[in-house]
Design a protein around this motif. Structure first.
Motif, PDB file in Angstrom:
ATOM      1  N   LYS A 274       2.111  -6.735   3.383  1.00  9.71           N
ATOM      2  CA  LYS A 274       1.043  -7.081   4.173  1.00  9.71           C
ATOM      3  C   LYS A 274      -0.288  -6.272   3.594  1.00  9.71           C
ATOM      4  N   LEU A 275      -1.404  -6.883   3.928  1.00 12.14           N
ATOM      5  CA  LEU A 275      -2.720  -6.301   3.479  1.00 12.14           C
ATOM      6  C   LEU A 275      -3.528  -5.642   4.549  1.00 12.14           C
ATOM      7  N   LYS A 276      -4.941  -5.454   4.367  1.00  8.69           N
ATOM      8  CA  LYS A 276      -5.524  -5.151   5.435  1.00  8.69           C
ATOM      9  C   LYS A 276      -5.848  -6.083   6.386  1.00  8.69           C
ATOM     10  N   ASP A 277      -5.896  -5.802   7.722  1.00  6.94           N
ATOM     11  CA  ASP A 277      -6.267  -6.555   8.957  1.00  6.94           C
ATOM     12  C   ASP A 277      -5.165  -7.652   9.143  1.00  6.94           C
ATOM     13  N   GLY A 278      -3.854  -7.197   8.714  1.00  2.31           N
ATOM     14  CA  GLY A 278      -2.936  -8.097   9.015  1.00  2.31           C
ATOM     15  C   GLY A 278      -2.745  -9.443   7.968  1.00  2.31           C
ATOM     16  N   GLU A 279      -3.482  -9.418   7.140  1.00  2.00           N
ATOM     17  CA  GLU A 279      -3.351 -10.557   5.905  1.00  2.00           C
ATOM     18  C   GLU A 279      -2.110 -10.287   5.256  1.00  2.00           C
ATOM     19  N   THR A 280      -1.719 -11.593   4.778  1.00  2.00           N
ATOM     20  CA  THR A 280      -0.446 -11.430   4.007  1.00  2.00           C
ATOM     21  C   THR A 280      -0.929 -11.819   2.312  1.00  2.00           C
ATOM     22  N   ALA A 281      -0.331 -11.141   1.359  1.00  2.00           N
ATOM     23  CA  ALA A 281      -0.340 -11.430   0.172  1.00  2.00           C
ATOM     24  C   ALA A 281       0.262 -12.648  -0.308  1.00  2.00           C
ATOM     25  N   VAL A 282      -0.662 -13.601  -0.999  1.00  2.00           N
ATOM     26  CA  VAL A 282      -0.096 -14.764  -1.607  1.00  2.00           C
ATOM     27  C   VAL A 282       0.818 -14.542  -2.789  1.00  2.00           C
ATOM     28  N   ILE A 283       0.395 -13.391  -3.555  1.00  2.00           N
ATOM     29  CA  ILE A 283       1.267 -13.158  -4.674  1.00  2.00           C
ATOM     30  C   ILE A 283       2.159 -11.807  -4.347  1.00  2.00           C
ATOM     31  N   GLY A 284       3.368 -12.283  -4.062  1.00  2.00           N
ATOM     32  CA  GLY A 284       4.121 -10.876  -3.694  1.00  2.00           C
ATOM     33  C   GLY A 284       4.482  -9.874  -4.783  1.00  2.00           C
ATOM     34  N   HIS A 285       4.666 -10.323  -5.909  1.00  2.00           N
ATOM     35  CA  HIS A 285       5.066  -9.337  -7.229  1.00  2.00           C
ATOM     36  C   HIS A 285       4.877 -10.246  -8.503  1.00  2.00           C
ATOM     37  N   LEU A 286       4.630  -9.582  -9.357  1.00  2.00           N
ATOM     38  CA  LEU A 286       4.483 -10.288 -10.894  1.00  2.00           C
ATOM     39  C   LEU A 286       5.612  -9.578 -11.665  1.00  2.00           C
ATOM     40  N   VAL A 287       6.256 -10.291 -12.254  1.00  2.00           N
ATOM     41  CA  VAL A 287       7.574 -10.005 -13.358  1.00  2.00           C
ATOM     42  C   VAL A 287       6.724  -9.830 -14.797  1.00  2.00           C
ATOM     43  N   ILE A 288       7.045  -8.603 -15.337  1.00  2.00           N
ATOM     44  CA  ILE A 288       6.630  -8.528 -16.733  1.00  2.00           C
ATOM     45  C   ILE A 288       7.959  -8.175 -17.459  1.00  2.00           C
ATOM     46  N   ASP A 289       8.228  -8.847 -18.586  1.00  2.00           N
ATOM     47  CA  ASP A 289       9.238  -8.668 -19.386  1.00  2.00           C
ATOM     48  C   ASP A 289       8.952  -7.303 -20.398  1.00  2.00           C
ATOM     49  N   VAL A 290       9.890  -6.480 -20.375  1.00  2.00           N
ATOM     50  CA  VAL A 290       9.714  -5.335 -21.688  1.00  2.00           C
ATOM     51  C   VAL A 290      10.715  -5.165 -22.384  1.00  2.00           C
ATOM     52  N   ASP A 291      10.674  -4.658 -23.364  1.00  2.00           N
ATOM     53  CA  ASP A 291      11.939  -4.618 -24.421  1.00  2.00           C
ATOM     54  C   ASP A 291      12.753  -3.386 -24.251  1.00  2.00           C
ATOM     55  N   ASP A 292      12.051  -2.358 -23.762  1.00  2.00           N
ATOM     56  CA  ASP A 292      12.830  -0.919 -23.407  1.00  2.00           C
ATOM     57  C   ASP A 292      12.365  -0.679 -22.128  1.00  2.00           C
ATOM     58  N   LEU A 293      13.219  -0.703 -20.989  1.00  2.00           N
ATOM     59  CA  LEU A 293      12.925  -0.167 -19.488  1.00  2.00           C
ATOM     60  C   LEU A 293      12.840   1.056 -19.578  1.00  2.00           C
ATOM     61  N   GLU A 294      13.741   1.958 -20.105  1.00  2.00           N
ATOM     62  CA  GLU A 294      13.607   3.405 -20.106  1.00  2.00           C
ATOM     63  C   GLU A 294      12.414   3.848 -20.329  1.00  2.00           C
ATOM     64  N   ASN A 295      11.827   3.280 -21.628  1.00  2.00           N
ATOM     65  CA  ASN A 295      10.607   3.986 -21.986  1.00  2.00           C
ATOM     66  C   ASN A 295       9.561   3.415 -21.121  1.00  2.00           C
ATOM     67  N   THR A 296       9.635   2.204 -20.633  1.00  2.00           N
ATOM     68  CA  THR A 296       8.690   1.843 -19.898  1.00  2.00           C
ATOM     69  C   THR A 296       8.654   2.593 -18.471  1.00  2.00           C
ATOM     70  N   LYS A 297       9.675   2.965 -18.028  1.00  2.00           N
ATOM     71  CA  LYS A 297       9.659   3.949 -16.704  1.00  2.00           C
ATOM     72  C   LYS A 297       9.320   5.236 -16.760  1.00  2.00           C
ATOM     73  N   ALA A 298       9.571   5.731 -17.835  1.00  2.00           N
ATOM     74  CA  ALA A 298       8.976   7.171 -18.517  1.00  2.00           C
ATOM     75  C   ALA A 298       7.511   6.957 -18.439  1.00  2.00           C
ATOM     76  N   GLU A 299       7.037   5.937 -19.030  1.00  2.00           N
ATOM     77  CA  GLU A 299       5.480   6.113 -19.322  1.00  2.00           C
ATOM     78  C   GLU A 299       4.722   5.911 -17.841  1.00  2.00           C
ATOM     79  N   LEU A 300       5.312   4.886 -17.102  1.00  2.00           N
ATOM     80  CA  LEU A 300       4.657   4.674 -15.832  1.00  2.00           C
ATOM     81  C   LEU A 300       4.655   5.970 -14.975  1.00  2.00           C
ATOM     82  N   THR A 301       6.011   6.441 -14.926  1.00  2.00           N
ATOM     83  CA  THR A 301       6.016   7.837 -14.125  1.00  2.00           C
ATOM     84  C   THR A 301       5.047   8.872 -14.639  1.00  2.00           C
ATOM     85  N   ARG A 302       4.745   8.957 -15.850  1.00  2.00           N
ATOM     86  CA  ARG A 302       3.758   9.857 -16.609  1.00  2.00           C
ATOM     87  C   ARG A 302       2.284   9.631 -16.016  1.00  2.00           C
ATOM     88  N   ARG A 303       2.069   8.314 -15.815  1.00  2.00           N
ATOM     89  CA  ARG A 303       0.942   7.855 -15.305  1.00  2.00           C
ATOM     90  C   ARG A 303       0.690   7.799 -13.848  1.00  2.00           C
TER      91      ARG A 303
END
Length: 121
Positions: free
Chosen positions: A52-81
């Motif tokens: 749900k967005l502001k004023d009761g609107e609904t998102a058109v794109i629910g989520h985007l999938v991004i393929d990564v080579d190393d999820l553990e490293n990606t998780k650590a970097e995202l958490t750091r950010r």
């Protein structure tokens, strides 16, 4: 979903990748357009909703999938950010996690590592 897959094939040479996945009240199918993978989601029960967005609107794109080579490293970097991670799942074929949309510009990102082949960024 079958009609959408047929349209993707006929209009932009999209091809279904792998088997259709049944996950509770959802059916999932991946399509490949060149090097871009699109996940189709078919809901099978009332109550499933897009973010749900502001004023009761609904998102058109629910989520985007991004393929990564190393999820553990990606998780650590995202958490750091300061990105909030949620909904992690691991199977024999894939390992993935979602971001909280409030911390990723209003869109949920699904970071996915495929076990059999490193095909991500």
């Amino acid at each position: 979903m079958r009609e959408t897959i047929a349209q993707a094939r006929d209009t932009v040479d999209g091809t279904a990748v792998g088997e259709r996945i049944l996950a509770g009240d959802l059916a999932l199918q991946f399509l490949l357009f060149g090097e871009t993978r699109l996940e189709l989601i078919e809901t099978r029960a009332a109550g499933f909703s897009m973010p749900k967005l502001k004023d009761g609107e609904t998102a058109v794109i629910g989520h985007l999938v991004i393929d990564v080579d190393d999820l553990e490293n990606t998780k650590a970097e995202l958490t750091r950010r300061g990105i909030v991670l949620q909904g992690e799942r691991k199977t024999d074929e894939v390992h993935y996690i979602f971001t909280a949309p409030q911390t990723t510009f209003g869109v949920t990102l699904q970071l996915m590592e495929h076990k059999r082949c490193g095909t991500g960024a």
